[in-house]
Design a protein around this motif. Structure first.
Motif, PDB file in Angstrom:
ATOM      1  N   PRO A  94       0.342  -1.230   0.280  1.00  0.00           N
ATOM      2  CA  PRO A  94      -0.039  -0.385   0.173  1.00  0.00           C
ATOM      3  C   PRO A  94       1.011   1.211  -0.239  1.00  0.00           C
ATOM      4  O   PRO A  94       0.359   2.239  -0.937  1.00  0.00           O
ATOM      5  N   GLU A  95       2.033   1.237   1.065  1.00  0.00           N
ATOM      6  CA  GLU A  95       2.713   2.408   1.055  1.00  0.00           C
ATOM      7  C   GLU A  95       3.589   3.170  -0.138  1.00  0.00           C
ATOM      8  O   GLU A  95       3.921   4.398  -0.646  1.00  0.00           O
ATOM      9  N   ALA A  96       3.160   2.039  -1.145  1.00  0.00           N
ATOM     10  CA  ALA A  96       3.915   2.120  -2.921  1.00  0.00           C
ATOM     11  C   ALA A  96       3.825   2.599  -3.210  1.00  0.00           C
ATOM     12  O   ALA A  96       4.218   2.453  -5.091  1.00  0.00           O
ATOM     13  N   ARG A  97       1.924   2.581  -3.357  1.00  0.00           N
ATOM     14  CA  ARG A  97       1.188   2.763  -4.538  1.00  0.00           C
ATOM     15  C   ARG A  97       0.519   4.526  -4.033  1.00  0.00           C
ATOM     16  O   ARG A  97      -0.147   4.621  -5.845  1.00  0.00           O
ATOM     17  N   ASN A  98       0.881   4.833  -3.592  1.00  0.00           N
ATOM     18  CA  ASN A  98       0.594   6.897  -3.445  1.00  0.00           C
ATOM     19  C   ASN A  98      -1.376   6.813  -3.520  1.00  0.00           C
ATOM     20  O   ASN A  98      -1.354   7.404  -4.180  1.00  0.00           O
ATOM     21  N   VAL A  99      -1.901   5.513  -2.830  1.00  0.00           N
ATOM     22  CA  VAL A  99      -2.875   5.417  -3.141  1.00  0.00           C
ATOM     23  C   VAL A  99      -3.448   5.990  -1.237  1.00  0.00           C
ATOM     24  O   VAL A  99      -2.770   5.744  -0.225  1.00  0.00           O
ATOM     25  N   GLY A 100      -4.653   7.342  -1.571  1.00  0.00           N
ATOM     26  CA  GLY A 100      -4.929   7.019  -0.349  1.00  0.00           C
ATOM     27  C   GLY A 100      -6.308   6.490   0.445  1.00  0.00           C
ATOM     28  O   GLY A 100      -6.675   5.763  -0.878  1.00  0.00           O
ATOM     29  N   LEU A 101      -6.508   6.500   1.390  1.00  0.00           N
ATOM     30  CA  LEU A 101      -7.533   5.366   2.024  1.00  0.00           C
ATOM     31  C   LEU A 101      -8.171   5.365   3.802  1.00  0.00           C
ATOM     32  O   LEU A 101      -7.685   6.509   4.121  1.00  0.00           O
ATOM     33  N   MET A 102      -9.450   6.213   2.998  1.00  0.00           N
ATOM     34  CA  MET A 102     -10.572   6.691   4.170  1.00  0.00           C
ATOM     35  C   MET A 102     -11.298   5.929   4.502  1.00  0.00           C
ATOM     36  O   MET A 102     -12.085   5.615   3.415  1.00  0.00           O
ATOM     37  N   PHE A 103     -10.879   5.800   6.275  1.00  0.00           N
ATOM     38  CA  PHE A 103     -11.861   3.870   6.872  1.00  0.00           C
ATOM     39  C   PHE A 103     -13.664   5.107   7.050  1.00  0.00           C
ATOM     40  O   PHE A 103     -13.995   6.094   7.213  1.00  0.00           O
ATOM     41  N   GLN A 104     -14.200   3.884   6.744  1.00  0.00           N
ATOM     42  CA  GLN A 104     -16.150   4.335   7.017  1.00  0.00           C
ATOM     43  C   GLN A 104     -16.279   4.889   8.856  1.00  0.00           C
ATOM     44  O   GLN A 104     -16.863   6.138   9.033  1.00  0.00           O
ATOM     45  N   ASP A 105     -15.032   4.117   9.457  1.00  0.00           N
ATOM     46  CA  ASP A 105     -15.197   5.324  10.880  1.00  0.00           C
ATOM     47  C   ASP A 105     -14.079   5.793  10.991  1.00  0.00           C
ATOM     48  O   ASP A 105     -13.482   6.537  12.797  1.00  0.00           O
ATOM     49  N   TYR A 106     -13.427   6.490  10.328  1.00  0.00           N
ATOM     50  CA  TYR A 106     -12.876   7.790  10.436  1.00  0.00           C
ATOM     51  C   TYR A 106     -10.767   7.737  10.840  1.00  0.00           C
ATOM     52  O   TYR A 106     -10.145   8.145  10.163  1.00  0.00           O
ATOM     53  N   ALA A 107     -11.193   6.049  11.820  1.00  0.00           N
ATOM     54  CA  ALA A 107      -9.978   5.950  12.255  1.00  0.00           C
ATOM     55  C   ALA A 107      -8.935   6.600  13.188  1.00  0.00           C
ATOM     56  O   ALA A 107      -7.448   7.188  12.283  1.00  0.00           O
ATOM     57  N   LEU A 108      -9.052   7.831  13.320  1.00  0.00           N
ATOM     58  CA  LEU A 108      -8.715   8.998  14.432  1.00  0.00           C
ATOM     59  C   LEU A 108      -8.241   8.619  15.326  1.00  0.00           C
ATOM     60  O   LEU A 108      -8.032   7.430  15.938  1.00  0.00           O
ATOM     61  N   PHE A 109      -6.473   8.809  15.687  1.00  0.00           N
ATOM     62  CA  PHE A 109      -5.871   8.852  16.515  1.00  0.00           C
ATOM     63  C   PHE A 109      -6.334   9.767  18.068  1.00  0.00           C
ATOM     64  O   PHE A 109      -6.163  10.770  17.728  1.00  0.00           O
ATOM     65  N   PRO A 110      -7.233   8.957  18.852  1.00  0.00           N
ATOM     66  CA  PRO A 110      -7.786   9.945  19.963  1.00  0.00           C
ATOM     67  C   PRO A 110      -6.822  10.660  20.610  1.00  0.00           C
ATOM     68  O   PRO A 110      -6.592  11.924  21.268  1.00  0.00           O
ATOM     69  N   HIS A 111      -5.165  10.303  20.471  1.00  0.00           N
ATOM     70  CA  HIS A 111      -4.064  10.874  21.561  1.00  0.00           C
ATOM     71  C   HIS A 111      -3.755  12.216  20.878  1.00  0.00           C
ATOM     72  O   HIS A 111      -2.849  12.085  21.531  1.00  0.00           O
ATOM     73  N   LEU A 112      -3.969  11.920  19.538  1.00  0.00           N
ATOM     74  CA  LEU A 112      -3.573  13.319  19.337  1.00  0.00           C
ATOM     75  C   LEU A 112      -3.782  14.445  18.792  1.00  0.00           C
ATOM     76  O   LEU A 112      -5.590  14.256  18.766  1.00  0.00           O
ATOM     77  N   SER A 113      -2.728  15.352  18.460  1.00  0.00           N
ATOM     78  CA  SER A 113      -3.823  16.453  17.962  1.00  0.00           C
ATOM     79  C   SER A 113      -4.482  16.054  16.614  1.00  0.00           C
ATOM     80  O   SER A 113      -4.327  15.490  15.475  1.00  0.00           O
ATOM     81  N   ILE A 114      -5.668  17.434  16.096  1.00  0.00           N
ATOM     82  CA  ILE A 114      -6.057  16.942  15.025  1.00  0.00           C
ATOM     83  C   ILE A 114      -5.009  17.172  13.705  1.00  0.00           C
ATOM     84  O   ILE A 114      -4.529  16.641  12.765  1.00  0.00           O
ATOM     85  N   LEU A 115      -3.841  18.324  14.091  1.00  0.00           N
ATOM     86  CA  LEU A 115      -2.992  18.571  12.944  1.00  0.00           C
ATOM     87  C   LEU A 115      -1.597  17.371  12.945  1.00  0.00           C
ATOM     88  O   LEU A 115      -1.808  16.623  12.337  1.00  0.00           O
ATOM     89  N   LYS A 116      -1.633  16.330  14.210  1.00  0.00           N
ATOM     90  CA  LYS A 116      -0.552  15.742  13.959  1.00  0.00           C
ATOM     91  C   LYS A 116      -1.476  14.347  13.360  1.00  0.00           C
ATOM     92  O   LYS A 116      -0.609  13.518  13.375  1.00  0.00           O
ATOM     93  N   ASN A 117      -2.302  14.517  13.958  1.00  0.00           N
ATOM     94  CA  ASN A 117      -3.632  13.516  13.061  1.00  0.00           C
ATOM     95  C   ASN A 117      -3.617  13.320  11.769  1.00  0.00           C
ATOM     96  O   ASN A 117      -3.407  12.762  10.599  1.00  0.00           O
ATOM     97  N   VAL A 118      -3.046  14.511  11.003  1.00  0.00           N
ATOM     98  CA  VAL A 118      -2.811  15.196   9.797  1.00  0.00           C
ATOM     99  C   VAL A 118      -1.532  14.778   9.127  1.00  0.00           C
ATOM    100  O   VAL A 118      -1.498  14.172   7.690  1.00  0.00           O
ATOM    101  N   MET A 119      -0.916  15.161   9.818  1.00  0.00           N
ATOM    102  CA  MET A 119       0.540  14.873   9.246  1.00  0.00           C
ATOM    103  C   MET A 119       1.356  13.771   9.689  1.00  0.00           C
ATOM    104  O   MET A 119       1.793  12.971   8.794  1.00  0.00           O
ATOM    105  N   PHE A 120       0.090  12.560  10.278  1.00  0.00           N
ATOM    106  CA  PHE A 120       0.688  11.063  10.050  1.00  0.00           C
ATOM    107  C   PHE A 120       0.874  10.274   8.469  1.00  0.00           C
ATOM    108  O   PHE A 120       1.646   9.395   8.778  1.00  0.00           O
TER     109      PHE A 120
END
Length: 369
Positions: A94-120
């Motif tokens: 996956p990491e070599a395909r330049n493909v983005g994936l957006m999950f149904q439950d959003y899969a955000l990291f609760p311990h990271l800020s919004i900015l850090k989530n996007v930077m992930f």
């Protein structure tokens, strides 16, 4: 932020992506001997938005996961911009395909800020560059001021937008979205969906969206892949799928239908409610005439004995807000008809009326045995 009023970031500010085409060739997939996908062959042009549509268990998510590189096909080939990324003994992660994936439950990291989530998803960039790209993505979805917040502090609609920002920040050539709007309430869903599609159009990325909602697929897609039990029923533009469904099942998937049986004679189906032109059928063949509920027009009776179209009577009226749903009985027809009417005129139960049918909402299929 009031999501029903404030717009997202200014249109035209999404960072452009270099879109890629996808080609699925004879894809098959089985799990423990159970066939999930069978002979899936279709192509997606660069920059197109394509919906994978079908009921639960149709194979939509499995097909998306194969495109993402999370699952491998049992057989067949997947090409990304003409290059095989799965099949023929090849598997690109996956990491070599330049493909983005957006999950149904959003899969955000609760311990990271919004900015850090996007930077992930920007780990390959220097920290300062990743910060700039992440803030630009947040700005486009109208959440730049929430950069230091945490996911639990945001509404469901805002969390969806964070997930979108994280998905688009790396500027993927293909963005894969698994039921991205299903967790939102009805009033919010339309707005978030429209703004999301606007962002995707600005990016120019190829996008594949899994959905079980026919109206959503019609609303957002350049093309729709309709799946049933792991195989393709039809792949077409929304208008073609709606007005020229390949079979009865496809027609029923998109519309509530009134159905009347008839027999073909000299190129027409003869039914209790009239004669309908039907090319491509044999004389004596049993056929099914299907009429969409919104394709039935109600007419006022001129007097108690005479109506301006097929004689009918109102059995009941159901108020649905902008439209009324009527149940009517048509003379010489045993089947009740349901009619969605937005004419503004109210017909009352027991009233004699007339009905007529809009040609483009009449579909004819061979009757199954």
């Amino acid at each position: 932020m009031h999501e029903g009023r404030n717009r997202w970031g200014s249109r035209g500010t999404a960072r452009a992506a270099i879109a890629a085409g996808l080609d699925f060739e004879a894809i098959e997939c089985s799990f423990d001997g159970h066939e999930v996908l069978r002979d899936i062959s279709f192509s997606i042009e660069p920059g197109q938005i394509v919906s994978l549509l079908g009921a639960s268990g149709a194979g939509k998510t499995t097909l998306l996961r194969i495109a993402a590189g999370i699952e491998s096909p049992t057989s067949g080939k997947l090409r990304l911009n003409g290059k095989v990324v799965a099949g023929e003994g090849v598997f690109v992660p996956p990491e070599a395909r330049n493909v983005g994936l957006m999950f149904q439950d959003y899969a955000l990291f609760p311990h990271l800020s919004i900015l850090k989530n996007v930077m992930f998803g920007l780990k390959d960039l220097p920290l300062k560059s990743a910060d700039i790209e992440a803030r630009a993505a947040l700005k486009r979805v109208g959440l730049e001021e929430y950069a230091d917040h945490f996911p639990h502090m945001l509404s469901g609609g805002q969390q969806q937008r964070v997930a979108l920002a994280r998905a688009i920040a790396p500027r993927p050539s293909v963005l894969l979205m698994d039921e991205p709007f299903s967790g939102l309430d009805n009033r919010l869903r339309d707005r978030v969906r429209d703004e999301t599609i606007a962002v995707l159009r600005e990016m120019g990325a190829t996008c594949v969206i899994v959905t079980h909602d026919p109206e959503e697929a019609l609303r957002v897609s350049d093309r729709i892949l309709l799946l049933k039990n792991g195989h393709i029923v039809q792949y077409a533009k929304p208008e073609d799928l709606y007005f020229n469904p390949v079979d009865y099942w496809a027609a029923r998937f998109f519309s509530d239908l009134n159905e009347v049986e008839g027999v073909v004679k000299a190129g027409a189906v003869h039914t209790p409610i009239g004669v309908f032109a039907a090319d491509g059928f044999e004389d004596g063949q049993d056929a099914l005439v299907c009429i969409r509920q919104q394709g039935v027009k109600l007419h006022k009776a001129i007097n108690e004995e005479y109506v301006s179209a097929l004689p009918a009577r109102v059995k009941r009226r159901m108020f649905l807000g902008e439209i009324d749903l009527y149940e009517v009985t048509i003379k010489d027809c045993d089947n009740p008809f349901f009619v969605r009417s937005g004419s503004g005129h109210i017909f009352v139960p027991g009233e004699n009326i007339g009905v007529s049918f809009r040609k483009k909402d009449v579909l004819i299929f061979a009757k199954s045995s």
